[in-house]
Structure formats: structure tokens, C-alpha cells
Design a protein around this motif. Structure first.
Motif, PDB file in Angstrom:
ATOM      1  N   ASP A 143       0.848  -1.192   0.000  1.00  0.00           N
ATOM      2  CA  ASP A 143       0.000   0.000   0.000  1.00  0.00           C
ATOM      3  C   ASP A 143       0.886   1.246   0.000  1.00  0.00           C
ATOM      4  O   ASP A 143       1.856   1.322   0.754  1.00  0.00           O
ATOM      5  N   PRO A 144       0.604   2.249  -0.871  1.00  0.00           N
ATOM      6  CA  PRO A 144       1.452   3.449  -0.906  1.00  0.00           C
ATOM      7  C   PRO A 144       1.593   4.150   0.434  1.00  0.00           C
ATOM      8  O   PRO A 144       2.597   4.842   0.663  1.00  0.00           O
ATOM      9  N   ASP A 145       0.616   4.013   1.329  1.00  0.00           N
ATOM     10  CA  ASP A 145       0.762   4.612   2.653  1.00  0.00           C
ATOM     11  C   ASP A 145       1.779   3.865   3.503  1.00  0.00           C
ATOM     12  O   ASP A 145       2.321   4.425   4.467  1.00  0.00           O
ATOM     13  N   ALA A 146       2.031   2.601   3.175  1.00  0.00           N
ATOM     14  CA  ALA A 146       2.969   1.797   3.955  1.00  0.00           C
ATOM     15  C   ALA A 146       4.321   1.662   3.273  1.00  0.00           C
ATOM     16  O   ALA A 146       5.357   1.645   3.940  1.00  0.00           O
ATOM     17  N   PHE A 147       4.335   1.569   1.933  1.00  0.00           N
ATOM     18  CA  PHE A 147       5.588   1.324   1.218  1.00  0.00           C
ATOM     19  C   PHE A 147       5.772   2.351   0.112  1.00  0.00           C
ATOM     20  O   PHE A 147       4.833   2.654  -0.634  1.00  0.00           O
ATOM     21  N   SER A 148       6.991   2.876  -0.021  1.00  0.00           N
ATOM     22  CA  SER A 148       7.278   3.885  -1.041  1.00  0.00           C
ATOM     23  C   SER A 148       8.700   3.733  -1.544  1.00  0.00           C
ATOM     24  O   SER A 148       9.585   3.225  -0.844  1.00  0.00           O
ATOM     25  N   LEU A 149       8.924   4.177  -2.784  1.00  0.00           N
ATOM     26  CA  LEU A 149      10.246   4.235  -3.408  1.00  0.00           C
ATOM     27  C   LEU A 149      10.515   5.675  -3.798  1.00  0.00           C
ATOM     28  O   LEU A 149       9.617   6.364  -4.304  1.00  0.00           O
ATOM     29  N   SER A 150      11.731   6.149  -3.577  1.00  0.00           N
ATOM     30  CA  SER A 150      12.074   7.532  -3.888  1.00  0.00           C
ATOM     31  C   SER A 150      13.496   7.596  -4.410  1.00  0.00           C
ATOM     32  O   SER A 150      14.321   6.720  -4.167  1.00  0.00           O
ATOM     33  N   GLU A 159      14.894  16.806  -7.078  1.00  0.00           N
ATOM     34  CA  GLU A 159      13.889  17.683  -7.674  1.00  0.00           C
ATOM     35  C   GLU A 159      13.991  17.650  -9.198  1.00  0.00           C
ATOM     36  O   GLU A 159      15.038  17.362  -9.769  1.00  0.00           O
ATOM     37  N   GLY A 160      12.876  17.974  -9.846  1.00  0.00           N
ATOM     38  CA  GLY A 160      12.852  18.071 -11.296  1.00  0.00           C
ATOM     39  C   GLY A 160      12.659  16.762 -12.033  1.00  0.00           C
ATOM     40  O   GLY A 160      12.719  16.734 -13.263  1.00  0.00           O
ATOM     41  N   VAL A 161      12.420  15.664 -11.311  1.00  0.00           N
ATOM     42  CA  VAL A 161      12.207  14.372 -11.969  1.00  0.00           C
ATOM     43  C   VAL A 161      10.728  14.197 -12.284  1.00  0.00           C
ATOM     44  O   VAL A 161       9.862  14.751 -11.609  1.00  0.00           O
ATOM     45  N   GLN A 162      10.450  13.437 -13.314  1.00  0.00           N
ATOM     46  CA  GLN A 162       9.069  13.143 -13.711  1.00  0.00           C
ATOM     47  C   GLN A 162       8.754  11.693 -13.403  1.00  0.00           C
ATOM     48  O   GLN A 162       9.422  10.788 -13.882  1.00  0.00           O
ATOM     49  N   ALA A 163       7.752  11.478 -12.575  1.00  0.00           N
ATOM     50  CA  ALA A 163       7.345  10.117 -12.231  1.00  0.00           C
ATOM     51  C   ALA A 163       6.647   9.481 -13.430  1.00  0.00           C
ATOM     52  O   ALA A 163       5.735  10.065 -14.019  1.00  0.00           O
ATOM     53  N   LEU A 164       7.089   8.283 -13.801  1.00  0.00           N
ATOM     54  CA  LEU A 164       6.534   7.576 -14.956  1.00  0.00           C
ATOM     55  C   LEU A 164       5.597   6.440 -14.570  1.00  0.00           C
ATOM     56  O   LEU A 164       5.079   5.758 -15.440  1.00  0.00           O
ATOM     57  N   GLU A 184       9.341   1.387  -9.444  1.00  0.00           N
ATOM     58  CA  GLU A 184       9.003   2.796  -9.668  1.00  0.00           C
ATOM     59  C   GLU A 184       9.952   3.329 -10.738  1.00  0.00           C
ATOM     60  O   GLU A 184      11.155   3.057 -10.724  1.00  0.00           O
ATOM     61  N   ARG A 185       9.409   4.106 -11.692  1.00  0.00           N
ATOM     62  CA  ARG A 185      10.212   4.656 -12.790  1.00  0.00           C
ATOM     63  C   ARG A 185      10.133   6.178 -12.791  1.00  0.00           C
ATOM     64  O   ARG A 185       9.087   6.751 -12.491  1.00  0.00           O
ATOM     65  N   TRP A 186      11.272   6.783 -13.161  1.00  0.00           N
ATOM     66  CA  TRP A 186      11.334   8.243 -13.261  1.00  0.00           C
ATOM     67  C   TRP A 186      12.084   8.627 -14.532  1.00  0.00           C
ATOM     68  O   TRP A 186      12.917   7.872 -15.034  1.00  0.00           O
ATOM     69  N   LEU A 187      11.782   9.836 -15.031  1.00  0.00           N
ATOM     70  CA  LEU A 187      12.542  10.436 -16.128  1.00  0.00           C
ATOM     71  C   LEU A 187      13.360  11.575 -15.555  1.00  0.00           C
ATOM     72  O   LEU A 187      12.806  12.531 -15.003  1.00  0.00           O
ATOM     73  N   LEU A 188      14.689  11.460 -15.681  1.00  0.00           N
ATOM     74  CA  LEU A 188      15.591  12.453 -15.114  1.00  0.00           C
ATOM     75  C   LEU A 188      15.989  13.462 -16.173  1.00  0.00           C
ATOM     76  O   LEU A 188      16.353  13.084 -17.291  1.00  0.00           O
ATOM     77  N   PRO A 189      15.955  14.743 -15.856  1.00  0.00           N
ATOM     78  CA  PRO A 189      16.538  15.742 -16.762  1.00  0.00           C
ATOM     79  C   PRO A 189      18.054  15.668 -16.671  1.00  0.00           C
ATOM     80  O   PRO A 189      18.607  14.987 -15.791  1.00  0.00           O
ATOM     81  N   PRO A 190      18.786  16.332 -17.561  1.00  0.00           N
ATOM     82  CA  PRO A 190      20.251  16.340 -17.449  1.00  0.00           C
ATOM     83  C   PRO A 190      20.673  16.853 -16.081  1.00  0.00           C
ATOM     84  O   PRO A 190      20.184  17.884 -15.609  1.00  0.00           O
ATOM     85  N   LEU A 191      21.563  16.116 -15.430  1.00  0.00           N
ATOM     86  CA  LEU A 191      22.019  16.514 -14.103  1.00  0.00           C
ATOM     87  C   LEU A 191      22.852  17.782 -14.201  1.00  0.00           C
ATOM     88  O   LEU A 191      23.575  17.998 -15.182  1.00  0.00           O
TER      89      LEU A 191
END
Length: 390
Positions: A143-150, A159-164, A184-191
Motif C-alpha cells: 500500500d502506498p501509505d505503507a511502502f514507497s520508493l524515492s 527535484e525536477g524528476v518526472q514520475a513515470l 518505480e520509474r522516473w525520467l531524469l533531466p540532465p544533471l
């Protein structure tokens, strides 16, 4: 009369309050108690009766997985050993002092949160838009209230990442317990400049009275420093790294008694290209497969045979730059190889030379035919062809 009622009524209300569970004590005191899957714990219930009355205490449950109960005068101990998901549920302690009955309820919650994180890709390249995925294996609840990925930079979310998006799949298990693989997937802008040396994927489990977290580092490549090429081809390997992994769980196959079972990628030169071999030195019952390649994975020729998997990279065209990745099943450990096209020969040079030669021959044949036709026409008209200037 009214004064007598005023004295008796509070006493009567007090007895009712006790009857709802006042003197019954349960340890731990929390209404929700958590225990790790495979772990052990005890719930103790006590009751003291006034005077010489004997207290009767007993744990009860709503199902057959109550656990081991030992009851004696004034106390009852519920022992949970090797907790499984079926152990979870509501437990009720009932005590009595003569005609007074008391009751306390405890909700038992079983969780699984091993340190098993994998990331894809295993390293990032500074200055590029990139997609990154983080996967936690064999977890519950999800459950997202119990388990999360970051995704973290230092101790703060990047900051500045887009959750996919997030995906959950069941992990294969031998018993009845149902554990999950969460990605969990994210799109990263150029660092930014200067780019950080490392990012982290963090998995967090938050339950009543408990918060746990695991981290997996993701190194950042600041420049692509090529190694010596395995063969004289248009691609050079810039990074080869074993799987990002965590210690394997008990019962998983491995290539040693203390370390995890890790896949490796090897480069094998072949005529006209390069063949990548992903293999793992483990016991029986494991397999590797290719999961990622630049462009479309279906465009590559692949062969998979248990603990070995091959993928052909041909030099007929300039292959796209990117990661080649293979995965171990079961276990989820991954290995990755980054290839960069530094020297791309024009793919049509041979065909262009052949076409030019053919076009020249056709032009020569056409001119020869026109000259022959012109001479033949002059002979038919009685005009011999000119022999040149007098």
C-alpha cells in the motif's frame, strides 16, 4: 435520597467501565503490533482481581492461526514463531473476575521488507535525459501509505524528476505467502553542473510504531572514458559493471555460501560485429535473459539457454548508444554494459562503390551503342564516315 443516588451512580458507572476492559493489561500496549515475516514475538495479557477472587485470562483468535498459548492464574502468553502472512489478524484477550468480564483486542500485522533493491541502469551519464527504474523485491504490504520508493540526492528527494508510474508483480514463492516486486520509474533531466557523483534509490516501509528504509547507490559517470576496444569495430565498451544487488535471501541459489549469485556480461568478437554473452555461475534452476538494448530489443538476434544468453550486435549500421542489460531469474540481480558508437563507418560505402561502377558500365555501353548506330546510318546513306581532317 438524591444525595444517596449521587454517591451510588459514580460507583456503578465505574464498575461498567471496568467491565469494558479497564484492569486488563496487554503488552505491548499498542493496538497494532507489527512483526517481520519469519520473526517471533510474544503478546502477554494480565488481570488482577480484587480480594481473593481468582482471575481467569485467555487469548482467543478469529482463525486457526492463533499461535502457541500458555495460560496460568491471572496471565496468558501468546507466542508467535516464524511468522507468516497467515499469522496476521485480530487477537482477543478475555479475562474475568467472578461475574465481571473484560476484553482487549490487538491487531497483528506481518510485513516483509528484505534489503533487496535493484536499479536500472546500474549507472547514469551526466548531461543526458535518462529513464531510471528502482525495484524492491519480496515486499509486503505494498500500500502506498505503507511502502514507497524515492530517488534521493544526499538525504533529500531529487527535484525536477518526472514520475513515470509504479508497477507491482507477484514474486514466485514456494509457500502460501504472497510477496510482491514493486518498480518505480522516473525520467531524469540532465544533471546539473557539477553533476553529483551518486544518486540513491530508497525504499521505505512505514507501519504503526515502525519505520525502516534501504538504499541502493546509483553512480553518475561524469565522462565516457572508453576502454580499449575488444576488436577493431565501430563500438567501444565504456562501462561494464556487475549487478546492483543486495545480499540474497535464504534459499536463493548462489555461487558461494556467503555471496549472492551475480550475472556477468562478456564481449566476444565475431565476424562482422560483436556478440555479448550474459552468464551466471550458479546451481541448477536459474536462468538469465536479456531485458534491455538500445532501440528495440526485438531487433537483435538473441539466444537464451538457461544460465547463458547471447545477443548479437552487428556493425552493418551504426548501432544506437545505450545500455545492454540482462537479468537473473529467480533473484532479479542484473548486469549492464554501456556501448558508445565512436567511429561509425557509412553503412552504404560498399554498395555506393558497386552502384557507381555499374552506372559507369551502363553509360559506356550507351555511348558505344550510339556511336555504332551513327556509323551504320552513314553507311546506309552512302556516306562513309569521316576519316578526320584532310
Amino acid at each position: 435520597m438524591e444525595r444517596g443516588l449521587a454517591l451510588v451512580l459514580p460507583l456503578f458507572l465505574g464498575l461498567l467501565q471496568q467491565g469494558r476492559g479497564g484492569p486488563l493489561e496487554v503488552e505491548p500496549h499498542e493496538p497494532v503490533v507489527v512483526v517481520a515475516m519469519g520473526g517471533s514475538m510474544q503478546l502477554t495479557c494480565r488481570l488482577s482481581c480484587a480480594g481473593r477472587k481468582a482471575a481467569s485470562v485467555q487469548w482467543r483468535g478469529l482463525d486457526t492461526s492463533l499461535g502457541a498459548v500458555q495460560s496460568g492464574p491471572g496471565s496468558s502468553v501468546l507466542s508467535v514463531r516464524n511468522a507468516s502472512l497467515s499469522t496476521a489478524g485480530t487477537r482477543i484477550c478475555v479475562g474475568s473476575c467472578g461475574n465481571l468480564t473484560f476484553q482487549q483486542t490487538v491487531k497483528l500485522l506481518v510485513f516483509a521488507f528484505p534489503d533487496q533493491l535493484t536499479v536500472s541502469p546500474v549507472a547514469l551519464v551526466a548531461g543526458l535525459d535518462q529513464e531510471v527504474a528502482c525495484t524492491a523485491h519480496n515486499v509486503t504490504p505494498t500500500d502506498p501509505d505503507a511502502f514507497s520508493l524515492s530517488l534521493l540526492l544526499g538525504d533529500w528527494e531529487l527535484e525536477g524528476v518526472q514520475a513515470l508510474g509504479r508497477a507491482e508483480e507477484e514474486e514466485p514463492q514456494e509457500g502460501e505467502d504472497m510477496l510482491f516486486r514493486v518498480t518505480e520509474r522516473w525520467l531524469l533531466p540532465p544533471l546539473g553542473t557539477p553533476a553529483p557523483s551518486t544518486l540513491h534509490c530508497q525504499a521505505t516501509m512505514r507501519l504503526p510504531g515502525l519505520q525502516l528504509s534501504h538504499r541502493q547507490p546509483i553512480p553518475v559517470l561524469h565522462s565516457l572514458t572508453s576502454q580499449e576496444p575488444p576488436v577493431t569495430t565501430s563500438l567501444e565498451a565504456t562501462l561494464e559493471q556487475g549487478s546492483t544487488h543486495s545480499p540474497r535471501s535464504p534459499g536463493k541459489p548462489g555461487n558461494s555460501s556467503t555471496g549472492p549469485c551475480l550475472p556477468e556480461i562478456h564481449q566476444l568478437p565475431v565476424p562482422g560485429g560483436l556478440e555479448l554473452l550474459c552468464e551466471v555461475a550458479c546451481g541448477p534452476g536459474v536462468a538469465v535473459r536479456w531485458t534491455q538494448a538500445p532501440g528495440d530489443l526485438a531487433a537483435y538476434e538473441r539466444r537464451e539457454a538457461g544460465a547463458r544468453a547471447w545477443l548479437s550486435v552487428l556493425w552493418a549500421t551504426c548501432n544506437p548508444e545505450g545500455w545492454f542489460q540482462c537479468r537473473l531469474d529467480p533473484g532479479g540481480q542484473m548486469a549492464s554494459l554501456y556501448l558508445v558508437p565512436e567511429i561509425c563507418s557509412p553503412p552504404t560505402s560498399g554498395a555506393l562503390w558497386t552502384g557507381s561502377l555499374l552506372l559507369g558500365l551502363l553509360l559506356l555501353a550507351f555511348l558505344t551503342y550510339r556511336l555504332w548506330k551513327c556509323c551504320w546510318a552513314r553507311q546506309l546513306l552512302g556516306h562513309p564516315p569521316p576519316l578526320g581532317p584532310n
